[in-house]
Design a protein around this motif. Structure first.
Motif, mmCIF file in Angstrom:
data_model
loop_
_atom_site.group_PDB
_atom_site.id
_atom_site.type_symbol
_atom_site.label_atom_id
_atom_site.label_comp_id
_atom_site.label_asym_id
_atom_site.label_seq_id
_atom_site.Cartn_x
_atom_site.Cartn_y
_atom_site.Cartn_z
ATOM 1 N N ASN A 88 -1.645 -3.200 -18.683
ATOM 2 C CA ASN A 88 -2.948 -3.502 -19.270
ATOM 3 C C ASN A 88 -4.114 -2.997 -18.444
ATOM 4 O O ASN A 88 -5.151 -2.615 -18.992
ATOM 5 N N GLN A 89 -3.986 -2.990 -17.129
ATOM 6 C CA GLN A 89 -5.112 -2.615 -16.274
ATOM 7 C C GLN A 89 -5.241 -1.102 -16.127
ATOM 8 O O GLN A 89 -6.289 -0.526 -16.423
ATOM 9 N N PHE A 90 -4.174 -0.439 -15.673
ATOM 10 C CA PHE A 90 -4.205 1.017 -15.590
ATOM 11 C C PHE A 90 -3.660 1.553 -16.906
ATOM 12 O O PHE A 90 -2.534 2.021 -17.004
ATOM 13 N N ASN A 91 -4.484 1.460 -17.933
ATOM 14 C CA ASN A 91 -4.085 1.854 -19.279
ATOM 15 C C ASN A 91 -5.332 2.356 -19.988
ATOM 16 O O ASN A 91 -6.219 1.569 -20.319
ATOM 17 N N LEU A 92 -5.406 3.633 -20.240
ATOM 18 C CA LEU A 92 -6.626 4.244 -20.764
ATOM 19 C C LEU A 92 -6.877 3.927 -22.234
ATOM 20 O O LEU A 92 -8.032 3.802 -22.657
ATOM 21 N N THR A 93 -5.828 3.819 -23.035
ATOM 22 C CA THR A 93 -6.006 3.639 -24.482
ATOM 23 C C THR A 93 -5.333 2.383 -25.036
ATOM 24 O O THR A 93 -5.555 2.021 -26.187
ATOM 25 N N THR A 94 -4.487 1.731 -24.246
ATOM 26 C CA THR A 94 -3.793 0.498 -24.624
ATOM 27 C C THR A 94 -2.953 0.660 -25.893
ATOM 28 O O THR A 94 -2.811 -0.284 -26.669
ATOM 29 N N TRP A 145 -1.964 7.070 -21.135
ATOM 30 C CA TRP A 145 -1.814 7.307 -19.691
ATOM 31 C C TRP A 145 -1.790 5.935 -19.036
ATOM 32 O O TRP A 145 -2.789 5.223 -19.037
ATOM 33 N N ILE A 146 -0.643 5.553 -18.520
ATOM 34 C CA ILE A 146 -0.517 4.238 -17.905
ATOM 35 C C ILE A 146 0.177 4.350 -16.551
ATOM 36 O O ILE A 146 0.888 5.323 -16.268
ATOM 37 N N MET A 147 -0.049 3.340 -15.736
ATOM 38 C CA MET A 147 0.635 3.272 -14.443
ATOM 39 C C MET A 147 0.760 1.813 -14.024
ATOM 40 O O MET A 147 -0.140 1.007 -14.266
ATOM 41 N N SER A 148 1.881 1.497 -13.420
ATOM 42 C CA SER A 148 2.109 0.145 -12.932
ATOM 43 C C SER A 148 1.163 -0.167 -11.780
ATOM 44 O O SER A 148 0.955 0.660 -10.886
ATOM 45 N N CYS A 149 0.623 -1.375 -11.780
ATOM 46 C CA CYS A 149 -0.321 -1.764 -10.724
ATOM 47 C C CYS A 149 0.349 -1.877 -9.357
ATOM 48 O O CYS A 149 -0.329 -1.898 -8.337
ATOM 49 N N ARG A 150 1.678 -1.957 -9.319
ATOM 50 C CA ARG A 150 2.332 -2.113 -8.031
ATOM 51 C C ARG A 150 2.313 -0.840 -7.186
ATOM 52 O O ARG A 150 2.685 -0.881 -6.020
ATOM 53 N N VAL A 151 1.870 0.296 -7.785
ATOM 54 C CA VAL A 151 1.782 1.530 -6.998
ATOM 55 C C VAL A 151 0.361 2.085 -6.977
ATOM 56 O O VAL A 151 0.156 3.277 -6.762
ATOM 57 N N LEU A 152 -0.620 1.236 -7.197
ATOM 58 C CA LEU A 152 -2.005 1.686 -7.109
ATOM 59 C C LEU A 152 -2.309 2.210 -5.708
ATOM 60 O O LEU A 152 -1.760 1.741 -4.721
ATOM 61 N N LYS A 153 -3.199 3.184 -5.648
ATOM 62 C CA LYS A 153 -3.656 3.784 -4.393
ATOM 63 C C LYS A 153 -2.524 4.486 -3.639
ATOM 64 O O LYS A 153 -2.552 4.576 -2.422
ATOM 65 N N ARG A 154 -1.558 5.019 -4.370
ATOM 66 C CA ARG A 154 -0.516 5.839 -3.753
ATOM 67 C C ARG A 154 -0.674 7.310 -4.134
ATOM 68 O O ARG A 154 0.177 8.136 -3.820
ATOM 69 N N ASP A 155 -1.739 7.639 -4.902
ATOM 70 C CA ASP A 155 -2.023 9.006 -5.358
ATOM 71 C C ASP A 155 -1.040 9.511 -6.404
ATOM 72 O O ASP A 155 -0.986 10.704 -6.683
ATOM 73 N N MET A 156 -0.263 8.614 -7.007
ATOM 74 C CA MET A 156 0.702 9.042 -8.020
ATOM 75 C C MET A 156 -0.001 9.635 -9.231
ATOM 76 O O MET A 156 0.509 10.558 -9.870
ATOM 77 N N GLU A 157 -1.185 9.112 -9.573
ATOM 78 C CA GLU A 157 -1.895 9.637 -10.734
ATOM 79 C C GLU A 157 -2.281 11.093 -10.554
ATOM 80 O O GLU A 157 -2.347 11.875 -11.517
#
Length: 308
Positions: A88-94, A145-157
């Motif tokens: 829900n948080q790192f989710n551009l279009t939901t 475009w989504i990403m799990s919050c558990r890997v935020l700030k790892r530059d995966m995006e």
């Protein structure tokens, strides 16, 4: 169709009938589900490791991260569908997808799909990012475009963006259109496409935005990283953060703004502000910096220095 249990006349037996009908049984488990407890334990060890580093970049290097990025594959379909319905948080279009819908998209040549896995010296995070885009002539329109919050700030995006650009150029696509639809939970990715080098080309009254990235033969991994946010753009974002934290749409900050200039900017709201700024810009303040910043200008200096 819908399954309806046959209930007995005696209410005392309702619980037994519902329990034995199997309506609440787990119908499928992904590999990530089976490893969930281990993942939590691994993440605790990562947090302990991070505490030993003053420099966040050095901490990232010490993790010895390795990414796996590729088009949707059968072995990960369940997890990909699950992630689209949980993020829900790192989710551009939901947008939400069922597993059959994910499988259909993967089989359709009009779509470009990517999953991202990330592992490091502590363990495997599993599938943590999903990208879906559909092609219309030479333009790729981003559906998800989504990403799990558990890997935020790892530059995966950024790694996902580099791979997406490569796939597009291989397919003869010359432009990517990104879309951001605001919700109560996804403000952290409002400027995501800006940080990836896109230009905003449209915004409506509801805050829905459209972004464009023109791909050229000169696109490379450094193209996106050299697109730095200007000081003015930082302030545009900061104003939104301040207005949200202090619930005042009239707030406009500048280099000289201090806590004395904003009503309710006390020690408690200062903590909320720092957390909100860190999330918006994907930066981290030290405790000393958070407590000793004399004005907003000093905050902006740190943001510009550390922003990915």
């Amino acid at each position: 169709g819908a399954a309806v249990p046959e209930m007995p006349a005696e209410p005392a037996h309702y619980a037994k009938i519902i329990d034995r009908s199997g309506f609440f049984e787990v119908t499928g488990l992904s590999e990530d589900d089976r490893r969930r407890t281990a993942m939590y334990q691994e993440n605790d060890r990562r947090m302990q490791e991070q505490a030993a580093f003053a420099d966040y970049e050095e901490y990232l290097k010490a993790l010895a991260m390795k990414a796996e990025i590729g088009p949707f594959t059968a072995v990960y379909m369940a997890r990909i569908a699950q992630l689209t319905n949980k993020s829900n948080q790192f989710n551009l279009t939901t947008r939400r997808y069922s597993q059959p819908e994910i499988e259909a998209v993967a089989a359709d040549p009009a779509y470009i799909t990517l999953y991202g896995k990330l592992e490091d010296k502590f363990g495997d995070n599993g599938v943590i990012s999903v990208v879906i885009g559909h092609r219309q002539e030479q333009v790729l329109h981003m559906d998800l475009w989504i990403m799990s919050c558990r890997v935020l700030k790892r530059d995966m995006e950024f790694a996902m963006m580099d791979t997406l650009a490569e796939r597009c150029m291989e397919a003869g696509i010359t432009e990517i259109r990104g879309y951001y639809y605001p919700t109560a939970k996804n403000a952290m990715v409002k400027e995501f496409y800006s940080r990836q080098g896109f230009d905003k080309i449209e915004e409506d009254a509801a805050g829905n935005t459209t972004w464009r990235l023109v791909l050229t033969e000169g696109y490379g991994k450094r193209m996106r990283r050299t697109r730095e946010m200007t000081r003015q753009e930082v302030y545009e974002n900061l104003n939104e953060v301040f207005q949200y934290v202090f619930d005042d749409d009239s707030i406009e900050v500048n280099d000289e703004t201090t806590a004395n200039d904003i009503e309710d900017w006390d020690s408690f709201e200062h903590i909320n502000l720092v957390i909100a700024v860190e999330k918006r810009f994907q930066v981290k303040f030290t405790v000393g910096e958070a407590n000793e910043m004399k004005n907003v200008g000093e905050m902006v200096d740190i943001i510009l220095e550390r922003m990915p």
